[in-house]
Design an enzyme around this catalytic site. Structure first.
Site, PDB file in Angstrom:
ATOM      1  N   SER A 160      36.041  44.671  37.795  1.00  0.00           N
ATOM      2  CA  SER A 160      36.466  46.093  37.623  1.00  0.00           C
ATOM      3  C   SER A 160      35.781  46.910  36.672  1.00  0.00           C
ATOM      4  O   SER A 160      35.281  46.177  35.418  1.00  0.00           O
ATOM      5  CB  SER A 160      37.995  46.237  37.573  1.00  0.00           C
ATOM      6  OG  SER A 160      38.337  47.402  37.327  1.00  0.00           O
ATOM      7  N   TYR A 192      45.412  44.290  31.831  1.00  0.00           N
ATOM      8  CA  TYR A 192      44.568  44.104  33.094  1.00  0.00           C
ATOM      9  C   TYR A 192      43.153  44.235  32.720  1.00  0.00           C
ATOM     10  O   TYR A 192      42.251  43.466  32.990  1.00  0.00           O
ATOM     11  CB  TYR A 192      45.094  45.273  34.044  1.00  0.00           C
ATOM     12  CG  TYR A 192      44.111  45.458  35.172  1.00  0.00           C
ATOM     13  CD1 TYR A 192      44.261  44.610  36.433  1.00  0.00           C
ATOM     14  CD2 TYR A 192      43.189  46.412  35.287  1.00  0.00           C
ATOM     15  CE1 TYR A 192      43.521  44.663  37.516  1.00  0.00           C
ATOM     16  CE2 TYR A 192      42.293  46.433  36.235  1.00  0.00           C
ATOM     17  CZ  TYR A 192      42.610  45.521  37.505  1.00  0.00           C
ATOM     18  OH  TYR A 192      41.742  45.532  38.697  1.00  0.00           O
TER      19      TYR A 192
END
Length: 246
Positions: free
Chosen positions: A142, A155
């Site tokens: 990501s 995250y």
């Protein structure tokens, strides 16, 4: 366009979003795909749809937090198709919240799924790749692993850790047996926001996805591009972002 005919690909987190789109596209281009996720009924339905359209697909119920499940995915793939050419480590969750909320349960869940899940996939696939003399590991990372936004610290930390693991594996894989590719999307229009416990964050994330999110198929095309390359070509990392802001 290069062909994926004959490639055998296992994909975690394949019950929706990026995983489902990747399975459908790779099967359309000739690969045999094994869809893995916790939602068995959902992956079964997707695999049946792929088969109806002339593709080859199988399924395996997998919880990536359990190393034995990843070993079973790999063995199921090899038993059915004779080998495993590519493992796409895609499963991930994002129950994000400000650190001050002290949502330690969600912190642990993200570490278990996003980080340990990727490690379990690596541990299951590498012995098979070595035995075969070839294999390709694709990690869905990501852009959050590159820039940290408010409420996304844990995250982002898990995604940054996966990127570090990925680079370490690349540095160790100098004999040409194991190829590695990291795919780093920005916002993708998936149901990932559903796992967020804070309703304000959940709504804000959905708005961002609607405004600047890319379709899962765009990430699937990046995976296909990396996998289609001949054995002597390695695509190290692909960042997938919109070309313009909405």
């Amino acid at each position: 366009m290069l062909s994926l005919h004959g490639k055998i690909v296992a994909i975690t987190g394949a019950s929706g979003g990026i995983g489902e789109a990747t399975a459908r596209l790779l099967a359309e281009r000739g690969a045999a795909v094994v869809l893995a996720a916790r939602r068995g009924e959902r992956v079964d339905a997707i695999a049946q749809d792929i088969q109806r359209q002339g593709g080859r697909a199988a399924t395996c119920v997998v919880d990536v937090t359990r190393p034995e499940d990843l070993r079973r995915l790999v063995s199921t793939t090899v038993d059915r198709y004779g080998r495993l050419d590519v493992l796409v480590n895609n499963a991930g969750i994002a129950p994000i919240s400000p650190l001050a909320d002290l949502d330690t349960e969600s912190w642990s869940a993200m570490i278990d799924v996003n980080l340990r899940g990727a490690l379990h996939g690596i541990a299951a696939a590498l012995p098979v790749f070595r035995e075969q003399g070839a294999g390709h590991l694709v990690n869905i990372v990501s852009v959050a692993g590159l820039t940290v936004s408010p409420s996304m610290a844990v995250y982002a930390a898990t995604k940054n850790a996966v990127r570090t693991l990925h680079e370490g594996l690349r540095a160790e894989s100098t004999d040409g047996v194991v190829r590695t590719t990291a795919i780093s999307p920005g916002y993708v229009r998936t149901d990932l926001a559903d796992s967020m416990t804070d309703p304000r964050l959940r709504e804000r994330t959905r708005q961002n996805m609607d405004a600047v999110g890319i379709p899962p198929a765009a990430v699937a095309r990046a995976v296909a591009f990396a996998v289609e390359q001949p054995g002597d070509v390695e695509i190290g990392e692909i960042n997938v972002r919109p070309t313009a802001q909405a």
